[in-house]
Write an enzyme that holds these catalytic residues in place. Sequence first.
Site, PDB file in Angstrom:
ATOM      1  N   TYR A  31      24.799  33.295  -6.234  1.00  0.00           N
ATOM      2  CA  TYR A  31      25.608  34.429  -5.770  1.00  0.00           C
ATOM      3  C   TYR A  31      25.855  35.428  -6.899  1.00  0.00           C
ATOM      4  CZ  TYR A  31      26.672  30.883  -2.250  1.00  0.00           C
ATOM      5  OH  TYR A  31      26.589  29.907  -1.293  1.00  0.00           O
ATOM      6  N   TYR A 159      31.347  29.409   8.064  1.00  0.00           N
ATOM      7  CA  TYR A 159      30.299  29.238   7.045  1.00  0.00           C
ATOM      8  C   TYR A 159      29.749  27.820   7.179  1.00  0.00           C
ATOM      9  CZ  TYR A 159      27.881  28.512   2.671  1.00  0.00           C
ATOM     10  OH  TYR A 159      26.918  28.207   1.750  1.00  0.00           O
ATOM     11  N   ASP A 253      31.950  20.666  11.386  1.00  0.00           N
ATOM     12  CA  ASP A 253      31.464  20.743  10.010  1.00  0.00           C
ATOM     13  C   ASP A 253      32.678  20.499   9.110  1.00  0.00           C
ATOM     14  OD1 ASP A 253      30.618  21.394   7.492  1.00  0.00           O
ATOM     15  OD2 ASP A 253      29.614  23.262   8.072  1.00  0.00           O
ATOM     16  N   LYS A 282      30.478  17.738   0.074  1.00  0.00           N
ATOM     17  CA  LYS A 282      31.454  18.169  -0.926  1.00  0.00           C
ATOM     18  C   LYS A 282      32.212  17.017  -1.610  1.00  0.00           C
ATOM     19  CE  LYS A 282      31.290  22.867  -0.680  1.00  0.00           C
ATOM     20  NZ  LYS A 282      30.993  23.614   0.556  1.00  0.00           N
TER      21      LYS A 282
HETATM   22  C1  LIG Z   1      29.806  24.119   1.256  1.00  0.00           C
HETATM   23  C2  LIG Z   1      29.671  24.056   2.714  1.00  0.00           C
HETATM   24  C3  LIG Z   1      28.407  23.897   3.314  1.00  0.00           C
HETATM   25  C4  LIG Z   1      27.126  23.867   2.524  1.00  0.00           C
HETATM   26  O1  LIG Z   1      27.057  22.787   1.662  1.00  0.00           O
HETATM   27  P1  LIG Z   1      25.996  22.823   0.444  1.00  0.00           P
HETATM   28  O2  LIG Z   1      26.128  21.489  -0.179  1.00  0.00           O
HETATM   29  O3  LIG Z   1      26.432  23.944  -0.445  1.00  0.00           O
HETATM   30  O4  LIG Z   1      24.661  23.066   1.036  1.00  0.00           O
HETATM   31  C5  LIG Z   1      28.366  23.814   4.694  1.00  0.00           C
HETATM   32  N1  LIG Z   1      29.483  23.862   5.437  1.00  0.00           N
HETATM   33  C6  LIG Z   1      30.706  23.993   4.896  1.00  0.00           C
HETATM   34  C7  LIG Z   1      31.912  24.003   5.768  1.00  0.00           C
HETATM   35  C8  LIG Z   1      30.835  24.111   3.510  1.00  0.00           C
HETATM   36  O5  LIG Z   1      32.049  24.274   2.970  1.00  0.00           O
END
Ligand SMILES: *Cc1c(COP(=O)(O)O)cnc(C)c1O
Length: 434
Positions: A31, A159, A253, A282
């Site tokens: 970024y 996202y 997600d 994460k």
């Molecule tokens: C960070 C994130 C992703 C992407 O994960 P990466 O390991 O960076 O590919 C997808 N969804 C959510 C909600 C996120 O916070």
Amino acid sequence: MLTEPDAPLAADDRAPPAWLAAGAPNVWRPYCQMKTAPPPLTVASASGCRLTLEDGRELVDGIASWWTACHGYGHPHIRAAIEAQLGRVAHVMFGGLAHEPAYRLAARLAAMLPGDLDHVFFAESGSVSVEIAMKMALQYWINRGVAGRTRFLSFLGGYHGDTLGTMTVCDPEEGMHSLFAGVMPAQHVVPLPVDEDSTAALDAYLAEHGAGIAAMLVEPRVQGAGGMLFHGDAVLRTLRRLADAHGVLLVFDEIFTGFGRTGDLFVCAGSGVTPDIITLSKALTGGTLPLSAAVASRRVFEAFWSDDPGAALMHGPTYMANPLACAAANASLDLFEDGAWKGAVAHIEAALRRALEPCRDAPGVVDVRVLGAIGVVEFAEPVDAGALCARFAELGAWIRPMGKVVYLTPPFVIGDEDLALLTGAVKAVVGGGA
Ligand SMILES: *Cc1c(COP(=O)(O)O)cnc(C)c1O
């Protein structure tokens, strides 16, 4: 050694490390406008909630390395687990081979997750786990002989990753991917059903388009990278109801919200709303190694259970279920087991609420909000993240604003003094009462 006497956690007179200049022409940063961006801060080591820079400065980490390091850095229990696993095997392919850390982790995740979210497919990054969830949803319908459910529905402010497939379900404006509009298939990206009108609108939208939609994806409770936007659990109940009414799968997600960040271990557990598929990453390994999972419910899994080899899920990342990462994740789960995280997150929540409230009166600020270990100061306009980052660093804090928000997502193990340093830095930089 020379130090600036009045600078907190001051730099010493060390020259920038030689490796930075030597590698800088070759490293493409995330970024980042490479031409104009200031050089990155150089980290020599990290421990607890602090990053030690090559110039001798110590910064308190307000971001937990993109929300991963929930137990802080260098936790001895996670370290020991990784070191022990390294002595056995660092990696083997998961096709045709099995290892204890992955099988143990899958069983533990299934036991922790609500309902029949029991079938764990490992990958190595969050985006890839969302791609897998999307692929599961598409093939779920194909395997069941239902044609035409080829699209996804997701929400403004959302996202879900940076890969091409996940880009299509991110917010087209707020997200980072409006540039590529037209390249990938358009999905249905619509407002969250936060009230009666928007619920009726989504219901009507699904009545019209639902038969072409495989699944709807949502970041439950908190839309993270899209601006740390919060919504209530009633929204999730509405989504479950509408998904069922229109025969659409529901994907949570929880890559950001999972593992305690919002005050519940998982939003799907705390809200009482169980999705058909959940994605995790994460904080899964406590911020040590890359690992992710798409976890499917029995209904989804059973659509793949067949004598027909063609009905199998054709996916298998090279490093999926990496043994070191799975060992780290098991150790991280151990640390969640005594429940101390819950009190810690509640304590952080109360402290953030108290300390950030005065920022509401600061110039340009339109909202201050806190949920779990997430504290947000939102501005009317996008902030100059680079300039703010530099000022935070001068105050001994690592805080990296995003879009219109300055936010804190510290490790859960942060002490009161370090937390006060972070909130003090936010107040000093954005303004607002003492
Ligand atoms: C960070 C994130 C992703 C992407 O994960 P990466 O390991 O960076 O590919 C997808 N969804 C959510 C909600 C996120 O916070």
